[in-house]
Scaffold this active site. Structure first.
Site, mmCIF file in Angstrom:
data_model
loop_
_atom_site.group_PDB
_atom_site.id
_atom_site.type_symbol
_atom_site.label_atom_id
_atom_site.label_comp_id
_atom_site.label_asym_id
_atom_site.label_seq_id
_atom_site.Cartn_x
_atom_site.Cartn_y
_atom_site.Cartn_z
ATOM 1 C CD GLN A 75 -3.051 -0.467 -0.132
ATOM 2 O OE1 GLN A 75 -3.209 0.707 -0.427
ATOM 3 N NE2 GLN A 75 -3.626 -1.445 -0.816
ATOM 4 C CB SER A 76 4.219 1.927 -1.390
ATOM 5 O OG SER A 76 5.004 3.068 -1.680
ATOM 6 C CG ASN A 77 0.578 6.599 0.777
ATOM 7 O OD1 ASN A 77 -0.571 6.442 0.374
ATOM 8 N ND2 ASN A 77 0.926 6.377 2.037
#
Ligand SMILES: Cc1ncc(COP(=O)(O)O)c(C=O)c1O
Length: 326
Positions: A75-77
């Site tokens: 879920q890396s921004n």
């Protein structure tokens, strides 16, 4: 301006606004809280990495790269904003993400796909090794890779946040407000190192306080010192802040990185219900949880003016729907 001599693209809606948080200030019965809206940088749903990418993608293009590569959590921004910046500039994007493909593609991962990124699952392999291998794959087919390090935290990413401090101080002059403290989520260190270096270069007298979300205090502390030294060289600054000014709070690590607990859930609900502003479960929710506990412990005084730097991350909310509704 600190970064005038560096190639830079315009990717974000800058300056991002600052404004008071009257509802949250009332709810906490403590400091006079303000917010800086880096969740509103625009590109690809916004967030703090857009600032870093203005310099990183500019360098990639100056080097003639056709593919950018980076790594992160599922879920890396950072990965999502990199994918969006690549799409905007006509570059291909390869993402190495931790673990294996999940059954449900949602949140940031869904957006990675919409931006056309090629997602590869890294399992538990070290990111530098995996990125080097992917870069070879790109070169092998005649392409030109450009590797962006984890979190975009190298000298360029850090320089972008030193420049962000120029922006904040200008806004604070215009609004006639002097902040005693600036508080934000700290992870790969570039945001923290940049803000502190910028504050030092510009003579800001308040405190720069990072809430650590996934590291032990010592590890990240050293990373921030190193980033400041290297970035000072890049920006031709003749001094760096003394070590005692690296203020990292590691009391909010909970059960670990990306594991949302009750403090983050409470903080997210508090900001949403008093201000209509969305935080995220991994970074900004944890940073606000840190702020709330500091107010409750009376480490932050009643009359204090405090700026909460919103670094984005909202798309990850959708990957935590069950825990948030529990
Ligand atoms: C929403 C959000 N806030 C804060 C951070 C931390 O920024 P840095 O990695 O520069 O410490 C990140 C990094 O991924 C992020 O995505």
């Amino acid at each position: 301006m600190l970064v005038d001599h560096l190639p830079r693209l315009s990717l974000g809606f800058l300056p991002t606004p600052i404004h008071p948080l009257p509802g949250l200030s009332r709810a906490l019965m403590g400091p006079d809280l303000w917010i800086k809206r880096d969740d509103q940088t625009g590109l690809g749903a916004g967030g703090n990495k857009v600032r870093k990418l203005e310099l990183l993608i500019a360098e990639a293009m100056a080097q003639g790269a056709d593919t950018v590569l980076t790594a992160g959590a599922p879920q890396s921004n950072h990965a999502r904003q990199t994918a969006a910046a690549a799409a905007r500039n006509g570059l291909a994007c390869l993402l190495a993400l931790r673990g294996k493909a999940p059954e449900v593609v949602t949140g940031n991962l869904l957006l990675d796909h919409l931006f056309g990124a090629d997602v590869r699952w890294a399992g538990d392999r070290p990111f530098p090794e995996m990125l080097a291998e992917l870069a070879e794959e790109v070169s092998g087919r005649g392409g030109k890779p450009y590797i962006i390090p984890y979190g975009g935290s190298n000298e360029l990413g850090t320089a972008a946040f030193a420049e962000a401090m120029v922006e904040l101080l200008q806004q604070s002059r215009e609004a006639s407000v002097e902040f005693d403290r600036v508080l934000f989520a700290s992870s790969s260190g570039g945001t923290h190192a940049g803000l502190l270096l910028g504050a030092h270069a510009l003579g800001y007298r308040g405190q720069i306080v990072g809430i650590s979300v996934d590291k032990t205090e010592t590890g990240l502390h050293d990373v921030i010192l190193r980033l400041m030294t290297r970035t000072a060289r890049l920006l031709r600054l003749d001094s760096v802040p003394p070590e005692r000014e690296v203020l990292l709070d590691n009391r909010c690590l909970g059960a670990g990185y990306a594991i949302m607990g009750e403090p983050e859930r409470e903080a997210i609900l508090m900001m949403a219900s008093t201000e209509g502003i969305l935080l995220d479960p991994v970074y900004t929710g944890r940073a606000l949880a840190g702020l709330v506990s500091m107010v409750r412990n009376e480490e932050i005084g009643k009359g204090e003016k405090l700026l909460f730097w919103h670094t984005g991350g909202m798309p990850a909310l959708f990957a935590y729907n069950r825990q948030l509704m529990a």
